[in-house]
Scaffold this active site. Sequence first.
Site, PDB file in Angstrom:
ATOM      1  N   CYS A 161      21.608 -16.075 -52.100  1.00  0.00           N
ATOM      2  CA  CYS A 161      22.385 -16.905 -51.192  1.00  0.00           C
ATOM      3  C   CYS A 161      22.550 -16.292 -49.800  1.00  0.00           C
ATOM      4  CB  CYS A 161      23.749 -17.204 -51.805  1.00  0.00           C
ATOM      5  SG  CYS A 161      23.610 -17.969 -53.430  1.00  0.00           S
ATOM      6  N   HIS A 300      31.677 -17.302 -46.589  1.00  0.00           N
ATOM      7  CA  HIS A 300      30.747 -17.619 -47.675  1.00  0.00           C
ATOM      8  C   HIS A 300      31.424 -18.627 -48.607  1.00  0.00           C
ATOM      9  CE1 HIS A 300      27.263 -17.170 -50.153  1.00  0.00           C
ATOM     10  NE2 HIS A 300      27.952 -16.697 -51.179  1.00  0.00           N
ATOM     11  N   GLU A 311      36.126 -11.968 -50.917  1.00  0.00           N
ATOM     12  CA  GLU A 311      35.799 -12.182 -49.507  1.00  0.00           C
ATOM     13  C   GLU A 311      37.063 -12.113 -48.654  1.00  0.00           C
ATOM     14  OE1 GLU A 311      33.273 -15.066 -46.480  1.00  0.00           O
ATOM     15  OE2 GLU A 311      33.724 -15.793 -48.492  1.00  0.00           O
ATOM     16  N   LYS A 334      31.112 -25.152 -47.210  1.00  0.00           N
ATOM     17  CA  LYS A 334      30.601 -25.502 -48.542  1.00  0.00           C
ATOM     18  C   LYS A 334      31.505 -26.528 -49.224  1.00  0.00           C
ATOM     19  CE  LYS A 334      28.130 -21.210 -49.715  1.00  0.00           C
ATOM     20  NZ  LYS A 334      28.360 -20.415 -48.494  1.00  0.00           N
ATOM     21  N   HIS A 339      27.112 -25.804 -52.313  1.00  0.00           N
ATOM     22  CA  HIS A 339      26.463 -24.517 -52.078  1.00  0.00           C
ATOM     23  C   HIS A 339      24.951 -24.711 -52.031  1.00  0.00           C
ATOM     24  CE1 HIS A 339      25.538 -20.425 -51.929  1.00  0.00           C
ATOM     25  NE2 HIS A 339      26.295 -19.934 -52.902  1.00  0.00           N
TER      26      HIS A 339
END
Length: 411
Positions: A161, A300, A311, A334, A339
Site C-alpha cells: 500500500c 494513511h 498512525e 479512504k 482503500h
Amino acid sequence: MKNRVVVTGMGVISPIGNSCNEFLESLKIGTNGISEINSFDTEKFNVKIAGEVTVDFDDLIDKKEQNRMDRYTALAIFASEQAISQSKILESTINKNNIAVIISSGIGGINTFEEQHKRLLKNPKLVSPFFIPSMISDIAAGVVSMKYGFKGPNYSVVSACATGSHSIGNAFKMIQNGDIDAALAGASEATITPMAIAGFSNMKALTKNSDPTTACKPFDKNRDGFVMGEGAGIIMMENLEHALKRNAPIIAEIAGYGATGDAYHLTSPPPDGEGAARAMDLALSDAQISSNEINYINAHGTSTPTNDKIETLAIKSVFENIYDRSDIYISSTKSMTGHLLGASGSVESIASILSIKENFAPPTINYSTYDPDCDLNYTPNEMVKTQVNYAMSNSFGFGGHNAVLVFKEYS
C-alpha cells in the site's frame, strides 16, 4: 544544487470521480464511493461492498487492445492520458529519452490471473499467450511508455500500500538529482475480484459492516476493517527549469520524500509507530521545513483498529505541539474512496495537491464516535476551508514499507 521538482499534470480514476475536477468536487462535499459489488456474484462471500470504478474503456482503448491487457493497466492508461493532457508536454519540443515512466501496482493483474486460471483448469492449451504480459505488475508502465514514446527509465515499484508513494518518490529523486527531465509517476490497482476479496476477508482485514454508507470510518471508535477500492492516480513531474522553459502549467511543487522500513511484522506496524514517524521526519528534513509548517496531513487512515491507532501515535511523536495548533488538519480520504491498495498513495497525493491548490482540508466521512486512542483533529464529516501551504501524504504497506511525501504551494 538539487533541482526543484514541480507537478504539471494530474490524472485520477477513482470511486468518487474519473477526472481531477470530479474528484475535487467529491472531496469537498464528502462523497461516499462505497457500494455493493457489481463485478462478481458475492452470494458466498462475507464481504459484499467495495469502492468500484465505472469507466468506459472504449473511449480510449480499442477492443483488441483491451483483450490483451488487465483492468489495472487500462485504468493506468486513462489516468496517464489526463496527466499528459493537462501538462501539455506533448505539445512542446522535448527529449523523450529523458522522460521516465514509473507506474506501479501493488498486486498487478489479478483479474487476468483469475480468468486464466479458470482456463487452466479446463485445458492448459486454453491459457492465453498474453497471460504473462497482461498479469505482471510492471506492464502498465511499459504500455504507457510505448503509447506516448517516453524512453527514459521505465519500471514499477511493488511495496504493497506504499507503492504509489514510492513511485512518486523515486521519480522525484531522479528529477531532483538531474538524471531525467520529467516523469510520469503513480500507481493503478484493480483488485475487486473473488480471490482478492476472499483473501483479505479471511485474514480479517476487511470490515464486517455491510452498510456501504457507514462501513469505512477511519479513526472512529467503531472501525473494524478497511473497504477495498480500485482506481489509478498518475502525476506528471518535471524539473522546474524544464517546465518553465516550455511554459508548462505548474500546479504545485514536490518538496520532500521519506522512506523507511519497520523490520517488524508481515502485516502490522510496530506498536510505537517508529517506522512511520521516521518516514515523516525524513520527508520534513528533505523538504527543509519543520513540522510547524505542515497545514494538512492526508493520513494513511485505513479504518482498521491497529493502523489508525498507531498512525495517530506516529503523528503525535513528529508533531509534538499538535494540540496547540488550530491550523493543522488531518483526514483519511479512504473514508470516501475505500482503500486502493497500491494506488492509494498516488491518488491521495493528488488529494493533497488539490488541498493546496484549493486551500481546503477534505473530510473524514462516516465519523461518529470518538476514540481516546485517536484524539487528533481528523476533520470529521465536513471539509474545512483553510490556508494550505504544505501538505503531507502518508502511505504504509504490508511488509513494513513506509513512504511519506510533502507537497508545497508553488511560488
